[in-house]
Design an enzyme around this catalytic site. Sequence first.
Site, PDB file in Angstrom:
ATOM      1  N   ARG A  88     -45.767-113.273 -27.550  1.00 33.76           N
ATOM      2  CA  ARG A  88     -46.342-113.763 -26.294  1.00 33.76           C
ATOM      3  C   ARG A  88     -47.064-115.084 -26.491  1.00 33.76           C
ATOM      4  O   ARG A  88     -47.572-115.643 -25.528  1.00 33.76           O
ATOM      5  CB  ARG A  88     -47.331-112.729 -25.769  1.00 33.76           C
ATOM      6  CG  ARG A  88     -46.750-111.836 -24.662  1.00 33.76           C
ATOM      7  CD  ARG A  88     -47.851-110.895 -24.270  1.00 33.76           C
ATOM      8  NE  ARG A  88     -47.777-110.336 -22.968  1.00 33.76           N
ATOM      9  CZ  ARG A  88     -47.303-109.126 -22.694  1.00 33.76           C
ATOM     10  NH1 ARG A  88     -46.745-108.395 -23.622  1.00 33.76           N
ATOM     11  NH2 ARG A  88     -47.396-108.651 -21.477  1.00 33.76           N
ATOM     12  N   ARG A 127     -45.463-100.696  -8.795  1.00 35.63           N
ATOM     13  CA  ARG A 127     -44.819-100.040  -9.945  1.00 35.63           C
ATOM     14  C   ARG A 127     -45.550 -98.740 -10.320  1.00 35.63           C
ATOM     15  O   ARG A 127     -46.774 -98.666 -10.289  1.00 35.63           O
ATOM     16  CB  ARG A 127     -44.846-100.994 -11.158  1.00 35.63           C
ATOM     17  CG  ARG A 127     -44.259-100.397 -12.414  1.00 35.63           C
ATOM     18  CD  ARG A 127     -43.952-101.441 -13.442  1.00 35.63           C
ATOM     19  NE  ARG A 127     -45.135-101.965 -14.126  1.00 35.63           N
ATOM     20  CZ  ARG A 127     -45.069-102.855 -15.114  1.00 35.63           C
ATOM     21  NH1 ARG A 127     -43.908-103.342 -15.504  1.00 35.63           N
ATOM     22  NH2 ARG A 127     -46.175-103.285 -15.695  1.00 35.63           N
ATOM     23  N   ARG A 154     -50.283 -97.894 -13.853  1.00 34.54           N
ATOM     24  CA  ARG A 154     -50.964 -98.469 -15.014  1.00 34.54           C
ATOM     25  C   ARG A 154     -52.280 -99.101 -14.590  1.00 34.54           C
ATOM     26  O   ARG A 154     -52.363 -99.712 -13.531  1.00 34.54           O
ATOM     27  CB  ARG A 154     -50.067 -99.546 -15.643  1.00 34.54           C
ATOM     28  CG  ARG A 154     -49.191 -99.027 -16.757  1.00 34.54           C
ATOM     29  CD  ARG A 154     -48.187-100.033 -17.211  1.00 34.54           C
ATOM     30  NE  ARG A 154     -48.750-101.334 -17.582  1.00 34.54           N
ATOM     31  CZ  ARG A 154     -48.056-102.290 -18.195  1.00 34.54           C
ATOM     32  NH1 ARG A 154     -46.788-102.095 -18.521  1.00 34.54           N
ATOM     33  NH2 ARG A 154     -48.616-103.451 -18.493  1.00 34.54           N
ATOM     34  N   ARG A 165     -52.705-111.727 -15.264  1.00 31.56           N
ATOM     35  CA  ARG A 165     -51.611-111.604 -16.247  1.00 31.56           C
ATOM     36  C   ARG A 165     -50.564-112.696 -16.016  1.00 31.56           C
ATOM     37  O   ARG A 165     -49.992-113.231 -16.964  1.00 31.56           O
ATOM     38  CB  ARG A 165     -50.976-110.209 -16.157  1.00 31.56           C
ATOM     39  CG  ARG A 165     -51.869-109.132 -16.774  1.00 31.56           C
ATOM     40  CD  ARG A 165     -51.502-107.738 -16.313  1.00 31.56           C
ATOM     41  NE  ARG A 165     -50.209-107.297 -16.798  1.00 31.56           N
ATOM     42  CZ  ARG A 165     -49.485-106.325 -16.220  1.00 31.56           C
ATOM     43  NH1 ARG A 165     -49.921-105.734 -15.125  1.00 31.56           N
ATOM     44  NH2 ARG A 165     -48.346-105.971 -16.742  1.00 31.56           N
TER      45      ARG A 165
HETATM   46  P1  AMP Z   1     -47.081-105.141 -21.334  1.00 32.40           P
HETATM   47  O1  AMP Z   1     -46.865-103.671 -21.291  1.00 32.40           O
HETATM   48  O2  AMP Z   1     -46.102-105.858 -22.215  1.00 32.40           O
HETATM   49  O3  AMP Z   1     -47.177-105.754 -19.955  1.00 32.40           O
HETATM   50  O4  AMP Z   1     -48.517-105.367 -22.033  1.00 32.40           O
HETATM   51  C1  AMP Z   1     -49.703-104.854 -21.465  1.00 32.40           C
HETATM   52  C2  AMP Z   1     -50.907-105.571 -22.073  1.00 32.40           C
HETATM   53  O5  AMP Z   1     -50.940-105.336 -23.498  1.00 32.40           O
HETATM   54  C3  AMP Z   1     -50.916-107.089 -21.937  1.00 32.40           C
HETATM   55  O6  AMP Z   1     -51.433-107.528 -20.687  1.00 32.40           O
HETATM   56  C4  AMP Z   1     -51.805-107.493 -23.115  1.00 32.40           C
HETATM   57  O7  AMP Z   1     -53.165-107.232 -22.815  1.00 32.40           O
HETATM   58  C5  AMP Z   1     -51.378-106.504 -24.199  1.00 32.40           C
HETATM   59  N1  AMP Z   1     -50.240-107.021 -24.992  1.00 32.40           N
HETATM   60  C6  AMP Z   1     -48.983-106.488 -25.071  1.00 32.40           C
HETATM   61  N2  AMP Z   1     -48.206-107.197 -25.910  1.00 32.40           N
HETATM   62  C7  AMP Z   1     -48.984-108.208 -26.377  1.00 32.40           C
HETATM   63  C8  AMP Z   1     -48.757-109.305 -27.245  1.00 32.40           C
HETATM   64  N3  AMP Z   1     -47.552-109.504 -27.824  1.00 32.40           N
HETATM   65  N4  AMP Z   1     -49.781-110.159 -27.500  1.00 32.40           N
HETATM   66  C9  AMP Z   1     -50.992-109.963 -26.934  1.00 32.40           C
HETATM   67  N5  AMP Z   1     -51.273-108.971 -26.087  1.00 32.40           N
HETATM   68  C10 AMP Z   1     -50.286-108.093 -25.796  1.00 32.40           C
END
Ligand code: AMP
Length: 208
Positions: A88, A127, A154, A165
């Site tokens: 990310r 969602r 979530r 986000r």
């Molecule tokens: P996601 O399920 O991919 O939308 O991730 C949910 C949350 O987890 C994000 O908003 C971040 O707070 C954290 N997160 C997930 N993957 C990463 C990553 N590669 N780097 C930093 N934070 C992450």
Amino acid sequence: MNIVLLGAPGAGKGTQASKLVEKFGMCHISTGDILRAAVKAGTPLGVKAKGFMDAGELVPDNLIIDLMKERMQEPDTNKGVIFDGFPRTTTQAVALDSELAKMNRPLDAALLIDVKADVIVNRLTSRRMCKQCGYIGSVSDATCPQCGGEMYQRDDDNETTVRNRLDVYAKSTSPLIDYYRGSDLLVTVDGDRDPDVVFDDVISSLNM
Ligand code: AMP
């Protein structure tokens, strides 16, 4: 094949990853899923990550990179990996390149699932996910259509956090589009269509 999935939160990375796993039996690594499990279990990683996640901010690179290096040591990654929600940041992308080079397993593609921001806000706030099997559905699913489990929203899918986000994505993650274009790995599909139609496009774009 080793594939990075790129795209804003809610673009459909998790949905397309599940379809790839089902059809090709690849290993799916979602850093978001790993972090949510860590938060639920109250592990030291979960305790450190929770505040960032609730605010829609990124968890610090060093924690994520350590988590990923450890996960890559597991034998199921031999089958080829779909990286979902990682990298990310450019720092994470550079760390992934170096880890994969050490393991002699190059990245085959960075697949960008492209969806406009206004579509995303709607998608994310409506969602719902299955507590039992992780199925990704919507507010219209009273129970999980896959396993009958209970659906939940979530914590970070509320409108304020979703908007943050998206800002974080625009600032920290979207530069990766150019990063992978520069290494000739970028493949783009239009994600604003029925998930099955997007999947057909994914398969043909990746020559799978
Ligand atoms: P996601 O399920 O991919 O939308 O991730 C949910 C949350 O987890 C994000 O908003 C971040 O707070 C954290 N997160 C997930 N993957 C990463 C990553 N590669 N780097 C930093 N934070 C992450």
